[in-house]
Every structure is written in C-alpha cells, then in structure tokens.
Design an enzyme around this catalytic site. Structure first.
Site, PDB file in Angstrom:
ATOM      1  CE1 TYR A 141      -3.873   2.581   0.467  1.00 52.93           C
ATOM      2  CE2 TYR A 141      -2.496   3.137   2.504  1.00 52.93           C
ATOM      3  CZ  TYR A 141      -3.426   3.351   1.523  1.00 52.93           C
ATOM      4  OH  TYR A 141      -4.277   4.683   1.644  1.00 52.93           O
ATOM      5  CG  ASP A 236       5.827   3.732   1.094  1.00 46.17           C
ATOM      6  OD1 ASP A 236       6.056   3.847   2.296  1.00 46.17           O
ATOM      7  OD2 ASP A 236       4.504   3.119   0.654  1.00 46.17           O
ATOM      8  CE  LYS A 264       1.864   4.521   8.883  1.00 47.78           C
ATOM      9  NZ  LYS A 264       0.430   4.832   9.316  1.00 47.78           N
TER      10      LYS A 264
END
Length: 425
Positions: A141, A236, A264
């Site tokens: 994702y 990623d 994050k």
C-alpha cells in the site's frame, strides 16, 4: 457519550461514520471504539474503558502516547505560531537531521502525509527518467492517490476491494503489478520492460498485508535490476522508517534506494511525510527543477517540532533492542504453544513489530496472507478487546511495541494470546 452513541451520530455526518475506512471495525465486527485520551501505553475510551495499546496510531507513536518531551515541544512550537506559510528554521533542522540519519539521503522534501510522499516520488521518478511505467507489488500500500490504487493493501485489502471506483483506467494503464517477494517474476519483467520502466516502488518490509519481510536478497535483486536498467528504486518506508533502528530499513541492510518515502514516526504523531534521496534526482523538484510539487502546510513548524523531539529521543535513548526483545520473547512463546496445539496460527515479527496470522504456514506473499482465516481473526480481535488489549482491527495490518511498553505489558499480551489459543476458539 458512549462509543456506540458517538458512532451512531457520526454516521449521520461522516461517510461510514469514520474518517479512515479501517477504523470502522467492518472486518472484525462490532462498532469501533472511540478513544478520548491516552498516555504512555494505555488508551481510555469514551466508555471509560482502558486498553493496552499495540496499534500506536498505526505506527507513529514509537515513544507511546503523549510523550512528555514531544508534548512539550509541540506546546512550545504552537505558542510561537501554528503555521507561517514561509520558510522556517525547523525545516532546515529536520532536513539536516534526516540526511544525517538516513544513508544515501542527500536532499529531502517535507510533505504532510505518506500518500503525498509516494505520489511525489513517483512523479519525480517519471520526470527524471522520461519514462512512464511504474512497477508496484500486490499487497503493498502506497497511499490513496489514483496511480497506486491497484492491488493495494491496507484498508483496500481489509475490505476485499482490489481497486477503487473513481480511478480512470488511463491513470493506472502505466502501472504494472507484480507478485511481492517473487524474484523470478520481477527479474523476467525487468529483462523485458526495464528500459521503459521509470520506477519500482516497494515496501521493503510490507506492513499493509500484515508484516511480511522479503529479506535482504530480494531487496538486493531489486537494487541490482534498477541499476542495470536505469530505473529509480523507491523504498516506501512510511511504516518501516525509524521502526527498527534510528534510520531507514534499507540503510540498515546496506541497500540504498534512489528515493525513500518517510512518514509516521518522523512526525511523532503529527501529520507529516517526506521524500528524500539522491541529489541528482531530488534537484529536479521545483523550484530547482521541472517536476512540480507544493503544499501549504509542508514543513509545518508544529509537526516538525514533534518529529524532531521524537528523533532526538530515539537517538539518545535507543529503545530498539528492548522493544525487539519484548516482542521476540512474546512471539516465540506463543508460536511454540500454537505448534503444540496444532492451531493454524502464528505470529510474524521483526524487531518490535508483529502480526498475528491465522494460518499454518509463514506468510511470505499476498496469496499467503489472503489465505488467512479472517473470520477467526474477527473473533480473536473481540476477545482481545475484552481483555483490555487494543490491536489493529484487521488481519492485514501490523501491531507495534513502543518504548514505553513494560515487561508486564508484554506478559499481559502473551497471557491473553495463550488463553486464546487454549480456548480452542
């Protein structure tokens, strides 16, 4: 108001009653828990229930909730102004910090989310190479921008949706999807299509089909293939970055991507994202180059204050070995018991990150993850909530230990898992 009352009211004003699909509990049953406050490793719901949290806001809260140093940094920054719309000193400080901590990162551009980071990286790779085709892997994702909503993980996988309505076919026509952790497939593709491929984007440790670690050899193959064909390798690391050490996962393995996406943890719980990498590629971003990217709140001073406080504390205190030991001890004990009972259950773990998988074999691909018993996971999630333990409400997500989890917290989690196994489900 109770969680149930809040959810009923939310559904009148918010699509589905939630602002991010995986919060809806649709894959585990029941109504979502509404959290009103949190401190350390404990969250308190609107119903007054306390939960030992192993979700950590889906990864950012590696120092736990309301860390005093992070809160103090945010309060001090907010008192100076919430946003300026100009350049500010913390932008320079954060850029310098990330470039010093992340091997191979020579330039960095701050954004406000992981989705923006991956979107920018893909546009930049296309602009730099003059090519259009991008390779992604099934189950990985990379945010909710149109080009990446094909065979995605996270909430799309949880909901059983392989793509999304509203995405034009032309947007994804130049995106090739390959099976994750399949060396032969990517080797074959690149040998035939490498010359027209702008980028390979990959989670070097998948976190959105559950925790899946493909290993160093596979990532080195991607590096070698990209170098051979002039293709930009994008890691990623929105989840993986600063999760196992105070830097990137690729850097810890000695495998350097051309571009790395972060988020994050580098925001300490505030909205943030970043893309960084080789200067020769990054300098193509406007205003230095011809690849456009902009953002009103990019480099927000309050978010940067939270992120800098988090990175400073991680560097100073190095909680990684202890988090890893707590996780390993718990997972190995539970896995041993599951094998003894011949239950189709095991915990995948890496450092302080883990996923309880409801299957008998180690999960190494998306197909393995999709073979898990999601109905059993739903019952399991409800059982853990009753025990006062909050895990991500999806079979296809990753849970985390934080720096503030104690031996007793790890023991409480392990005892609940063992009780679940012994219950016969």
């Amino acid at each position: 108001m109770t969680s149930q009352e809040l959810f009923e009211k939310a559904q009148k004003y918010i699509p589905g009653g939630v602002n991010s699909p995986v919060r809806s509990f649709s894959s585990v049953g029941g109504d979502p828990v509404f959290i009103s406050s949190a401190e350390g490793a404990v969250m308190t719901s609107s119903d007054g229930e306390e939960y030992l949290d192993f979700c950590g806001s889906w990864g950012p809260l590696i120092l736990g909730h309301a860390d005093p140093d992070v809160v103090a940094a945010v309060q001090s920054a907010a008192a100076e102004g919430l946003s300026f719309g100009t350049c500010s000193p913390r932008e320079v400080e954060m850029a310098e910090r990330l470039c010093s901590l992340c091997d191979g990162m020579e330039r960095v551009r701050m954004v406000t989310s992981g989705t923006e980071a991956t979107m920018t990286a893909i546009r930049l790779a296309r602009g730099f190479t003059g090519r259009e085709r991008v390779v992604k892997f099934a189950g990985c994702y990379h945010g909710h921008h149109d080009a990446m909503l094909v065979a995605a993980g996270s909430g799309l996988l949880t909901g059983g949706t392989p793509s999304s309505a509203g995405v034009p076919a032309g947007t994804t026509a130049a995106v090739s999807v390959l099976p994750y952790n399949d060396a032969a497939a990517v080797r074959e593709f690149m040998h035939s299509m490498g010359g027209e491929t702008a980028a390979i984007i990959v989670e070097p440790v998948a976190g959105n089909m559950g925790l899946v670690n493909p290993g160093k050899e596979y990532l080195q193959l991607l590096r070698d293939l990209c170098s051979e064909h002039g293709t930009v390798l994008i890691f990623d690391e929105v989840i993986a970055g600063f999760r196992q050490s105070c830097g990137t996962w690729g850097g810890s393995l000695g495998i350097l991507a051309d571009l790395t996406c972060l988020g994050k943890i580098i925001g300490g719980g505030m909205p943030i994202g970043a893309v960084g990498g080789k200067a020769v590629i990054m300098e193509r971003l406007a205003p230095a180059g011809d690849v456009y990217q902009a953002g009103t709140l990019s480099g927000n001073p309050v978010a940067l204050a939270a992120g800098l406080a988090t990175l400073n504390k991680l560097k100073r205190e190095n909680p990684y070995p202890r988090m890893a030991e707590l996780c390993r001890t718990m997972a190995e004990r539970v896995n041993f018991r599951a094998a003894e009972l011949e239950r189709p259950f095991h915990i995948a773990f890496l450092g302080g990150a883990f996923t309880p998988f409801f299957c008998s074999v180690p999960v190494t691909t998306l197909a393995d993850a999709q073979a898990c018993d999601t109905v059993a996971f739903g019952r399991f999630h409800g059982f853990m909530l009753k025990k006062g333990i909050y895990l991500p409400p999806s079979q296809f997500e990753t849970a985390f230990f934080s720096a503030v989890h104690t031996d007793d917290d790890a023991g409480r989690l392990m005892d609940a898992l063992l009780e679940w196994l012994d219950s016969g489900w």
